[in-house]
Design an enzyme around this catalytic site. Structure first.
Site, PDB file in Angstrom:
ATOM      1  N   CYS A 162      58.198  16.678  74.793  1.00 17.81           N
ATOM      2  CA  CYS A 162      57.397  17.628  75.443  1.00 17.81           C
ATOM      3  C   CYS A 162      57.979  18.868  76.131  1.00 17.81           C
ATOM      4  O   CYS A 162      57.505  20.062  76.321  1.00 17.81           O
ATOM      5  CB  CYS A 162      56.320  16.787  76.341  1.00 17.81           C
ATOM      6  SG  CYS A 162      55.199  15.761  75.591  1.00 17.81           S
ATOM      7  N   ASP A 201      36.143  35.824  68.616  1.00 18.50           N
ATOM      8  CA  ASP A 201      34.889  35.438  68.530  1.00 18.50           C
ATOM      9  C   ASP A 201      34.672  33.988  69.015  1.00 18.50           C
ATOM     10  O   ASP A 201      33.274  33.380  69.041  1.00 18.50           O
ATOM     11  CB  ASP A 201      34.198  35.524  67.034  1.00 18.50           C
ATOM     12  CG  ASP A 201      35.006  34.592  66.144  1.00 18.50           C
ATOM     13  OD1 ASP A 201      36.009  34.102  66.486  1.00 18.50           O
ATOM     14  OD2 ASP A 201      34.589  34.694  64.776  1.00 18.50           O
TER      15      ASP A 201
HETATM   16  C1  BEZ Z   1      58.028  12.673  74.185  1.00 17.39           C
HETATM   17  O1  BEZ Z   1      57.309  13.802  74.894  1.00 17.39           O
HETATM   18  O2  BEZ Z   1      59.007  12.786  74.139  1.00 17.39           O
HETATM   19  C2  BEZ Z   1      57.179  11.543  74.059  1.00 17.39           C
HETATM   20  C3  BEZ Z   1      55.848  11.393  74.622  1.00 17.39           C
HETATM   21  C4  BEZ Z   1      55.230  10.368  74.321  1.00 17.39           C
HETATM   22  C5  BEZ Z   1      55.659   9.594  73.201  1.00 17.39           C
HETATM   23  C6  BEZ Z   1      56.753   9.671  72.534  1.00 17.39           C
HETATM   24  C7  BEZ Z   1      57.459  10.785  72.802  1.00 17.39           C
END
Ligand code: BEZ
Length: 223
Positions: free
Chosen positions: A46, A139
């Site tokens: 993330c 829209d």
């Molecule tokens: C990550 O963002 O690294 C991650 C989050 C949840 C499960 C596996 C990876």
């Protein structure tokens, strides 16, 4: 609301974000929008994704697309994590974070929008959000959705490429082939007759001959 379909009006909602409370439809106004979800704050994949999205924020802006992230932690946690992402991106002091991240600590929104990944649990055994992308048109209708599991990070260059195709095909009666990039030839959709195609595409239509003899593979320069 699980299973929002292409062409559905994207459900409106109010949510706490790192930019304060947002009403989705008001926030988008008459612009395109992208919502991208993340499993948890302070997780490695993330961090790379939100960092890449921040690096590309000017590209989204050029295309008139308003960006919104979502992760199932609090806005306070998001604000702490953003400092890590800014450092990961190697930004200079004074850098301003470009887009809001929705706080969804009770998973209400993730659950309502069908974003939860029941296969992937956090340390407390709770399901985390999958990597979901919703692209919403001016829209307010859903134009595209993609859903990746938590273990596979997304390609944000591909997301920009897809937006280029969506925006082109929203106003021109063309379709874009595999691996198309802006400026490449586009395809004439099958529901356009030969006569109509000649009128619509004065730059010319080139038909590729195939063993079936059916003249369906038709290219034209990008209008
Ligand atoms: C990550 O963002 O690294 C991650 C989050 C949840 C499960 C596996 C990876």
């Amino acid at each position: 609301m699980p299973g929002i379909l292409l062409g559905d009006i994207f459900p409106n909602f109010e949510a706490e974000t790192t930019f304060g409370t947002i009403n989705l439809h008001d926030f988008l106004g008459d612009r395109w929008g992208i919502i991208f979800s993340h499993p948890r704050d302070y997780t490695p994949v993330c961090t790379t994704e939100l960092g890449r999205a921040a690096k590309l924020s000017e590209e989204f802006k050029k295309r008139g697309v308003k960006m919104i992230g979502l992760s199932v932690d609090s806005a306070e946690d998001h604000n702490g994590w953003i400092q890590d992402i800014i450092a990961y991106n190697g930004e200079e002091p004074g850098y301003t974070w470009p887009y809001p991240i929705i706080a969804d600590p009770n998973r209400h929104l993730a659950s309502a929008l069908g974003m939860l990944d029941p296969e992937m649990k956090d340390k407390e055994g709770m399901p985390v959000t999958a990597r979901c992308v919703f692209i919403i048109g001016p829209d307010k209708k859903l134009k595209l959705s993609i859903l990746y599991p938590a273990t596979t990070g997304r390609n944000f260059d591909e997301i920009l490429r897809v937006i280029d195709s969506l925006q082109l095909t929203a106003t021109k009666r063309v379709a874009t082939p595999a691996d198309w990039k802006p400026g490449d030839h586009v395809m004439v959709p099958p529901n356009i007759s030969e006569e109509e195609a000649n009128d619509l595409f004065p730059a010319g239509v080139c038909t590729r001959q195939l063993p079936s003899g059916k003249n369906y593979l038709r290219y034209t320069p990008q209008p």
